[in-house]
Motif scaffolding. Structure first.
Motif, short mmCIF file in Angstrom:
data_model
loop_
_atom_site.label_atom_id
_atom_site.label_comp_id
_atom_site.label_asym_id
_atom_site.label_seq_id
_atom_site.Cartn_x
_atom_site.Cartn_y
_atom_site.Cartn_z
N HIS A 65 0.85 -1.20 0.00
CA HIS A 65 0.00 0.00 0.00
C HIS A 65 0.88 1.24 0.00
CE1 HIS A 65 -3.68 -2.28 0.73
NE2 HIS A 65 -2.96 -3.02 1.54
N THR A 66 0.34 2.33 -0.49
CA THR A 66 1.17 3.54 -0.61
C THR A 66 0.93 4.57 0.49
OG1 THR A 66 -0.48 4.49 -2.10
CG2 THR A 66 1.38 3.30 -3.11
N ASP A 67 -0.06 4.34 1.35
CA ASP A 67 -0.31 5.35 2.37
C ASP A 67 0.59 5.14 3.60
OD1 ASP A 67 -2.33 4.05 4.66
OD2 ASP A 67 -2.44 3.09 2.68
N LEU A 68 0.77 6.21 4.33
CA LEU A 68 1.69 6.24 5.47
C LEU A 68 1.32 5.22 6.54
CD1 LEU A 68 4.06 7.61 6.96
CD2 LEU A 68 2.38 9.21 7.91
N TRP A 69 0.03 5.09 6.91
CA TRP A 69 -0.37 4.23 8.01
C TRP A 69 -0.13 2.76 7.70
CZ3 TRP A 69 -0.14 6.54 12.25
CH2 TRP A 69 -0.48 7.89 12.33
N HIS A 70 -0.40 2.33 6.47
CA HIS A 70 -0.09 0.95 6.10
C HIS A 70 1.41 0.70 6.17
CE1 HIS A 70 -4.22 0.52 4.45
NE2 HIS A 70 -4.00 -0.76 4.74
N ASN A 71 2.20 1.68 5.73
CA ASN A 71 3.66 1.53 5.75
C ASN A 71 4.20 1.49 7.17
OD1 ASN A 71 5.18 2.67 2.72
ND2 ASN A 71 3.16 1.80 2.97
N ILE A 72 3.64 2.30 8.07
CA ILE A 72 4.05 2.25 9.48
C ILE A 72 3.70 0.88 10.07
CG2 ILE A 72 3.57 3.18 11.78
CD1 ILE A 72 3.39 5.96 10.43
N ALA A 73 2.49 0.39 9.77
CA ALA A 73 2.10 -0.94 10.25
C ALA A 73 3.04 -2.00 9.68
CB ALA A 73 0.65 -1.24 9.86
N GLY A 74 3.47 -1.83 8.42
CA GLY A 74 4.43 -2.75 7.82
C GLY A 74 5.76 -2.76 8.55
N ILE A 75 6.21 -1.58 8.94
CA ILE A 75 7.47 -1.48 9.69
C ILE A 75 7.35 -2.20 11.03
CG2 ILE A 75 8.99 0.14 10.92
CD1 ILE A 75 8.41 2.13 8.58
N VAL A 76 6.24 -1.98 11.73
CA VAL A 76 6.03 -2.63 13.02
C VAL A 76 5.97 -4.15 12.86
CG1 VAL A 76 4.38 -2.92 14.92
CG2 VAL A 76 4.90 -0.62 14.06
N LEU A 77 5.22 -4.62 11.86
CA LEU A 77 5.15 -6.07 11.62
C LEU A 77 6.51 -6.65 11.26
CD1 LEU A 77 1.78 -6.42 9.66
CD2 LEU A 77 2.27 -7.19 11.99
N LEU A 78 7.27 -5.91 10.45
CA LEU A 78 8.60 -6.39 10.06
C LEU A 78 9.53 -6.44 11.27
CD1 LEU A 78 10.30 -7.33 7.69
CD2 LEU A 78 10.95 -4.95 7.30
N MET A 79 9.42 -5.47 12.16
CA MET A 79 10.23 -5.51 13.38
C MET A 79 9.88 -6.73 14.23
SD MET A 79 10.39 -1.48 14.45
CE MET A 79 11.15 -1.84 16.03
N PHE A 80 8.57 -6.99 14.40
CA PHE A 80 8.17 -8.16 15.18
C PHE A 80 8.59 -9.46 14.49
CE2 PHE A 80 5.36 -5.30 17.60
CZ PHE A 80 5.69 -5.73 18.88
N ALA A 81 8.53 -9.49 13.15
CA ALA A 81 8.99 -10.68 12.41
C ALA A 81 10.48 -10.90 12.68
CB ALA A 81 8.72 -10.52 10.91
N ASN A 82 11.25 -9.82 12.69
CA ASN A 82 12.69 -9.92 12.95
C ASN A 82 12.95 -10.38 14.38
OD1 ASN A 82 15.43 -9.67 12.32
ND2 ASN A 82 15.51 -7.61 13.16
N PHE A 83 12.20 -9.85 15.35
CA PHE A 83 12.37 -10.30 16.74
C PHE A 83 12.02 -11.79 16.87
CE2 PHE A 83 11.41 -5.70 18.00
CZ PHE A 83 12.74 -5.35 17.95
N CYS A 84 10.94 -12.21 16.20
CA CYS A 84 10.55 -13.63 16.25
C CYS A 84 11.61 -14.50 15.58
CB CYS A 84 9.20 -13.86 15.58
SG CYS A 84 7.81 -13.29 16.58
N ASP A 85 12.22 -13.96 14.50
CA ASP A 85 13.27 -14.70 13.82
C ASP A 85 14.46 -14.91 14.74
OD1 ASP A 85 14.54 -15.93 11.58
OD2 ASP A 85 15.67 -14.09 11.25
N SER A 86 14.72 -13.96 15.61
CA SER A 86 15.78 -14.11 16.60
C SER A 86 15.32 -15.03 17.73
CB SER A 86 16.15 -12.73 17.17
OG SER A 86 17.05 -12.85 18.24
N THR A 87 14.07 -14.85 18.14
CA THR A 87 13.53 -15.55 19.31
C THR A 87 13.47 -17.06 19.12
OG1 THR A 87 12.23 -13.63 19.92
CG2 THR A 87 11.51 -15.73 20.80
N ASP A 88 13.10 -17.53 17.93
CA ASP A 88 12.92 -18.98 17.77
C ASP A 88 14.20 -19.75 18.04
OD1 ASP A 88 14.21 -18.24 15.39
OD2 ASP A 88 12.73 -19.16 14.08
N GLY A 89 15.31 -19.25 17.52
CA GLY A 89 16.58 -19.92 17.76
C GLY A 89 17.03 -19.82 19.21
N GLN A 90 16.84 -18.63 19.80
CA GLN A 90 17.20 -18.46 21.20
C GLN A 90 16.38 -19.40 22.09
OE1 GLN A 90 16.77 -14.03 20.96
NE2 GLN A 90 18.52 -14.08 22.35
N LEU A 91 15.09 -19.47 21.81
CA LEU A 91 14.22 -20.35 22.58
C LEU A 91 14.64 -21.81 22.43
CD1 LEU A 91 11.67 -20.66 24.33
CD2 LEU A 91 10.32 -20.67 22.21
#
Length: 152
Positions: A65-91
């Motif tokens: 999507h091209t609007d700001l709010w969808h892009n901000i939500a994308g950033i937040v989801l991508l950050m959580f995806a990255n944290f989960c990507d770290s978390t699974d191995g640590q766990l």
């Protein structure tokens, strides 16, 4: 005696040659906090791997999507995806719940594969395990099932 957060953090690292500065000081500490939470809740590392994949897909969709709010939500989801990507191995490392299938799913997803498939004998008890991991029977012959799992 229980280990301190910094001792658990060091124990959850991969080998020293694979950890980067941002991982050591930002991603891994946040990932460890999540890993400790998931461990208390009894969540398996493979579940976190799959959650990471869905969060990454959601982030990609938000970025389409091209609007700001969808892009901000994308950033937040991508950050959580990255944290989960770290978390699974640590766990997995902290709880000793490492699995070959978990390592394979992570590697396939990181390499960009959209789907994983395998063949398993019909009489093999692992059919139920694979189904619990999200594999579905997509075909069969006289002796085996062809199972597939969507990764992205």
């Amino acid at each position: 005696m229980e280990k301190s957060f910094s001792e658990l953090l060091r124990a959850s690292f991969k080998s020293a040659d694979t950890e980067e500065w941002l991982d050591i000081y930002f991603t891994r500490p946040i990932g460890l906090a999540f890993a400790l939470l998931w461990a208390r809740l009894g969540v398996h590392p493979n579940t976190i791997t799959i959650l990471s994949m869905f969060l990454g897909i959601g982030a990609g969709w938000m970025f389409s999507h091209t609007d700001l709010w969808h892009n901000i939500a994308g950033i937040v989801l991508l950050m959580f995806a990255n944290f989960c990507d770290s978390t699974d191995g640590q766990l997995a490392r902290l709880t000793g719940r490492k699995t070959l299938i978990g390592r394979m799913l992570v590697l396939l997803a990181e390499c960009g594969y959209r789907r994983a498939s395998l063949a398993v004998q019909k009489a093999n008890y692992a059919v139920k395990l694979y189904q619990k991991l999200g594999f579905e029977i997509v075909n069969q012959n006289e002796t085996e099932y062809i199972m597939a799992k969507r990764l992205r």
